[in-house]
Design an enzyme around this catalytic site. Structure first.
Site, PDB file in Angstrom:
ATOM      1  N   PHE A  33       9.758 -22.433  16.481  1.00  0.00           N
ATOM      2  CA  PHE A  33       9.412 -22.289  17.891  1.00  0.00           C
ATOM      3  C   PHE A  33      10.525 -22.815  18.790  1.00  0.00           C
ATOM      4  O   PHE A  33      10.982 -22.137  19.702  1.00  0.00           O
ATOM      5  CB  PHE A  33       8.104 -23.042  18.196  1.00  0.00           C
ATOM      6  CG  PHE A  33       6.954 -22.506  17.420  1.00  0.00           C
ATOM      7  CD1 PHE A  33       6.181 -21.476  17.935  1.00  0.00           C
ATOM      8  CD2 PHE A  33       6.642 -23.000  16.154  1.00  0.00           C
ATOM      9  CE1 PHE A  33       5.136 -20.943  17.211  1.00  0.00           C
ATOM     10  CE2 PHE A  33       5.592 -22.481  15.418  1.00  0.00           C
ATOM     11  CZ  PHE A  33       4.841 -21.451  15.949  1.00  0.00           C
ATOM     12  N   GLN A 100       1.922 -27.786   9.466  1.00  0.00           N
ATOM     13  CA  GLN A 100       1.591 -27.135  10.727  1.00  0.00           C
ATOM     14  C   GLN A 100       1.795 -25.631  10.618  1.00  0.00           C
ATOM     15  O   GLN A 100       1.550 -24.896  11.569  1.00  0.00           O
ATOM     16  CB  GLN A 100       2.506 -27.678  11.844  1.00  0.00           C
ATOM     17  CG  GLN A 100       2.361 -29.171  12.071  1.00  0.00           C
ATOM     18  CD  GLN A 100       3.493 -29.728  12.925  1.00  0.00           C
ATOM     19  OE1 GLN A 100       3.456 -29.690  14.149  1.00  0.00           O
ATOM     20  NE2 GLN A 100       4.526 -30.243  12.275  1.00  0.00           N
ATOM     21  N   ILE A 102       1.387 -21.707   9.319  1.00  0.00           N
ATOM     22  CA  ILE A 102       0.261 -20.807   9.083  1.00  0.00           C
ATOM     23  C   ILE A 102       0.624 -19.733   8.068  1.00  0.00           C
ATOM     24  O   ILE A 102      -0.135 -18.794   7.863  1.00  0.00           O
ATOM     25  CB  ILE A 102      -0.145 -20.135  10.411  1.00  0.00           C
ATOM     26  CG1 ILE A 102       1.053 -19.370  11.007  1.00  0.00           C
ATOM     27  CG2 ILE A 102      -0.657 -21.187  11.399  1.00  0.00           C
ATOM     28  CD1 ILE A 102       0.684 -18.419  12.117  1.00  0.00           C
ATOM     29  N   HIS A 118      -3.026 -26.210  11.330  1.00  0.00           N
ATOM     30  CA  HIS A 118      -3.063 -25.185  12.377  1.00  0.00           C
ATOM     31  C   HIS A 118      -3.632 -23.865  11.882  1.00  0.00           C
ATOM     32  O   HIS A 118      -3.368 -22.816  12.464  1.00  0.00           O
ATOM     33  CB  HIS A 118      -1.660 -24.991  12.975  1.00  0.00           C
ATOM     34  CG  HIS A 118      -1.184 -26.184  13.764  1.00  0.00           C
ATOM     35  ND1 HIS A 118       0.109 -26.374  14.163  1.00  0.00           N
ATOM     36  CD2 HIS A 118      -1.871 -27.257  14.243  1.00  0.00           C
ATOM     37  CE1 HIS A 118       0.217 -27.510  14.840  1.00  0.00           C
ATOM     38  NE2 HIS A 118      -0.962 -28.074  14.889  1.00  0.00           N
ATOM     39  N   CYS A 126     -14.342 -14.563  13.621  1.00  0.00           N
ATOM     40  CA  CYS A 126     -15.147 -14.038  14.737  1.00  0.00           C
ATOM     41  C   CYS A 126     -15.388 -15.147  15.752  1.00  0.00           C
ATOM     42  O   CYS A 126     -15.825 -16.244  15.396  1.00  0.00           O
ATOM     43  CB  CYS A 126     -16.480 -13.500  14.225  1.00  0.00           C
ATOM     44  SG  CYS A 126     -17.598 -13.050  15.567  1.00  0.00           S
ATOM     45  N   SER A 192      10.113 -30.394  11.312  1.00  0.00           N
ATOM     46  CA  SER A 192       9.250 -30.348  12.495  1.00  0.00           C
ATOM     47  C   SER A 192       9.930 -31.059  13.652  1.00  0.00           C
ATOM     48  O   SER A 192      10.571 -32.091  13.461  1.00  0.00           O
ATOM     49  CB  SER A 192       7.902 -31.015  12.226  1.00  0.00           C
ATOM     50  OG  SER A 192       7.141 -31.079  13.425  1.00  0.00           O
TER      51      SER A 192
HETATM   52  P1  OAD Z   1       9.357 -26.503  16.025  1.00  0.00           P
HETATM   53  O1  OAD Z   1       9.959 -25.166  16.231  1.00  0.00           O
HETATM   54  O2  OAD Z   1       8.905 -27.253  17.204  1.00  0.00           O
HETATM   55  O3  OAD Z   1      10.381 -27.434  15.235  1.00  0.00           O
HETATM   56  C1  OAD Z   1      11.041 -26.964  14.108  1.00  0.00           C
HETATM   57  C2  OAD Z   1      12.210 -27.906  13.853  1.00  0.00           C
HETATM   58  O4  OAD Z   1      12.800 -27.532  12.627  1.00  0.00           O
HETATM   59  C3  OAD Z   1      13.284 -27.826  14.921  1.00  0.00           C
HETATM   60  O5  OAD Z   1      13.596 -29.141  15.346  1.00  0.00           O
HETATM   61  C4  OAD Z   1      14.463 -27.170  14.193  1.00  0.00           C
HETATM   62  O6  OAD Z   1      15.717 -27.681  14.602  1.00  0.00           O
HETATM   63  C5  OAD Z   1      14.199 -27.556  12.774  1.00  0.00           C
HETATM   64  N1  OAD Z   1      14.708 -26.615  11.778  1.00  0.00           N
HETATM   65  C6  OAD Z   1      14.695 -25.268  11.794  1.00  0.00           C
HETATM   66  N2  OAD Z   1      15.181 -24.753  10.664  1.00  0.00           N
HETATM   67  C7  OAD Z   1      15.554 -25.817   9.895  1.00  0.00           C
HETATM   68  C8  OAD Z   1      16.135 -25.952   8.603  1.00  0.00           C
HETATM   69  N3  OAD Z   1      16.444 -24.889   7.843  1.00  0.00           N
HETATM   70  N4  OAD Z   1      16.377 -27.198   8.140  1.00  0.00           N
HETATM   71  C9  OAD Z   1      16.073 -28.296   8.890  1.00  0.00           C
HETATM   72  N5  OAD Z   1      15.506 -28.222  10.100  1.00  0.00           N
HETATM   73  C10 OAD Z   1      15.241 -27.000  10.606  1.00  0.00           C
HETATM   74  O7  OAD Z   1       8.188 -26.299  14.949  1.00  0.00           O
HETATM   75  P2  OAD Z   1       6.972 -27.304  14.643  1.00  0.00           P
HETATM   76  O8  OAD Z   1       7.398 -28.706  14.756  1.00  0.00           O
HETATM   77  O9  OAD Z   1       6.365 -26.841  13.388  1.00  0.00           O
HETATM   78  O10 OAD Z   1       1.627 -24.840  16.834  1.00  0.00           O
HETATM   79  O11 OAD Z   1       6.038 -26.935  15.848  1.00  0.00           O
HETATM   80  C11 OAD Z   1       4.773 -27.487  15.933  1.00  0.00           C
HETATM   81  C12 OAD Z   1       3.808 -26.498  16.487  1.00  0.00           C
HETATM   82  O12 OAD Z   1       4.295 -25.925  17.715  1.00  0.00           O
HETATM   83  C13 OAD Z   1       3.592 -25.268  15.643  1.00  0.00           C
HETATM   84  O13 OAD Z   1       2.758 -25.503  14.537  1.00  0.00           O
HETATM   85  C14 OAD Z   1       2.943 -24.343  16.595  1.00  0.00           C
HETATM   86  C15 OAD Z   1       3.809 -24.568  17.803  1.00  0.00           C
HETATM   87  O14 OAD Z   1       3.145 -24.445  18.984  1.00  0.00           O
HETATM   88  C16 OAD Z   1       0.617 -24.010  16.965  1.00  0.00           C
HETATM   89  O15 OAD Z   1       0.766 -22.811  16.848  1.00  0.00           O
HETATM   90  C17 OAD Z   1      -0.674 -24.681  17.230  1.00  0.00           C
HETATM   91 ZN    ZN Z   2     -19.399 -12.260  14.307  1.00  0.00          ZN
END
Ligand code: OAD
Ligand code: ZN
Length: 249
Positions: A33, A100, A102, A118, A126, A192
């Protein structure tokens, strides 16, 4: 050096918990993201808010069909980081894997103790009676113009079984992950940004209770200062090397 020292800490620990984010799956072709090529470059986070879904479920499905077609088109597979985490669990060095993500790739790599904070892209649910359906046939219907797809039982609107902004997390998953964080001796935060609550509070809880925090992420995170071991590098490089140092290859 740093890696050997982190590996020793993990090998000697009793309770080991990992939290993964979208960064573990970028090497499998699924964008994160907030990273450099993240979804927020292309999409408005408001498109991922439950209010948007409720206001315009048909528009939401149309937009998300593109995402499914682009990123979950069948040839997505676990990468070296998923495999290494699965190996660590099998060797008794990972007790709970909170994710986190999906995408289902941890389970596909063979991890058993996965807590999906998540939800999952594999199901739809539904919004009226909570009946769940496999996503594939629902996607077929939606591609044929049946949007929003509706429930066979009650005609309610179907939504992907993933957590949107503004939605509650699945209660059992949240409880399990909080209990795991409280009992962790070592907490690994992998791929993350640690910016989305309540997931981000898990490593904080663990660190507050004295757990050793290990972070593997390309970018700095709000918890980087508290990490005993901070690997600012690719997860597909660091996690397999940690595994090799812990269980031997
Ligand atoms: P983010 O996109 O916020 O963070 C991903 C992190 O991984 C970033 O800091 C990148 O720099 C790092 N990254 C990417 N590729 C990498 C690699 N190959 N090696 C090391 N680091 C790498 O994603 P999340 O922390 O998962 O929620 O985001 C949390 C939530 O925000 C998601 O689950 C989603 C979103 O809104 C929902 O959908 C509820
Ligand atoms: Zn239903």
């Amino acid at each position: 050096e740093a890696l050997a020292s982190a590996a020793r800490t993990i090998r000697d620990a009793d309770e080991i918990v990992a939290l993964t984010g979208a960064g573990v799956s970028t090497a499998s072709g699924i964008p994160d993201f907030r990273g450099e090529d993240g979804l927020w470059q292309q999409y408005d986070p408001a498109d991922f808010h439950v209010d948007r879904f409720r206001a315009d479920p048909a528009g939401y499905w149309d937009q998300h069909l593109d995402l499914y077609d682009e990123f979950f088109d069948g040839d997505v597979a676990p990468n070296a980081a998923h495999d290494a985490l699965s190996d660590l669990e099998a060797a008794g060095h990972l007790d709970t894997l909170v994710t986190q993500n999906i995408d289902g790739l941890h389970a596909e790599a063979g991890s058993d103790s996965v807590v999906r904070l998540h939800g999952t892209a594999a199901n739809t649910v539904c919004q009226s009676c909570r009946e769940r359906y496999d996503v594939e046939p629902i996607l077929e219907r939606a591609r044929d113009g049946d949007v929003p797809p509706t429930c066979d039982e009650c005609d309610g609107t179907l939504k992907p079984d993933t957590v949107l902004f503004g939605e509650r997390l699945p209660e059992r998953a949240l409880m399990r992950s909080q209990a795991a964080a409280r009992s962790a001796d070592v907490f690994l935060a992998i791929g993350s940004s640690l910016t989305v609550e309540p997931a981000a509070s898990l490593p904080r809880t663990a660190a507050d209770r004295g757990a050793t925090l290990v972070i593997v992420n390309l970018d700095e995170t709000p918890l980087t200062d508290r990490a005993a071991h901070d690997f600012r590098a690719d997860v597909t490089d660091v996690v397999p090397r940690l595994r090799d140092a812990i269980v031997g290859d």
